[in-house]
Design an enzyme around this catalytic site. Sequence first.
Site: not given
Ligand code: GTP
Ligand code: MG
Length: 149
Positions: A9, A49, A85, A91, A102, A112, A115, A126
Amino acid sequence: LERTFIAIKPDGVQRGLISEIIGRFERKGYKLVAIKLIVPTKEFAAQHYDDLSSRPFFNGLCDFLSSGPVVAMVWEGQGVIKYGRKLIGATSPQASEPGTIRGDLCVQVSRNIIHGSDGPETAVNEIGLWFKPEELVSYTKNDEKWLYE
Ligand code: GTP
Ligand code: MG
């Protein structure tokens, strides 16, 4: 072999973590089959997303992903979706174990740095969203005979 979509990112790019992150996937034994640097539009970020569109942080998330260059990649290897992952960590970096990307390299959930696709169906979708089929490179890598029996 399985393929997954991984993106560094804008925060990871700006913080100079491209080689660190790519290095972890490379040293593990996964094979890079596609890579490009792009600044996604906000609309594109929203498509990426779209499963999170009802969440309160969705708008900020899409603004952030489209705020600068992203390194979009496809990595290949046995179990790469699930284990990728694990390499990435939870996350929220606060919940990520030390030793994960992370856990070692960032602090806040909204910054973070990386992705990774969360399952086989998401990976296919994707990869198709970010890459044209001809951008995926199939090749033999010399270490495969030492990685797989
Ligand atoms: P990705 O690999 O980026 O998809 O992350 P993930 O699969 O671990 O988490 P998820 O798909 O649930 O969320 C996508 C992204 O949204 C995360 O990587 C975070 O950057 C953001 N995100 C998730 N939860 C929160 C939250 O509670 N607050 C905020 N500000 N951002 C969030
Ligand atoms: Mg995700």
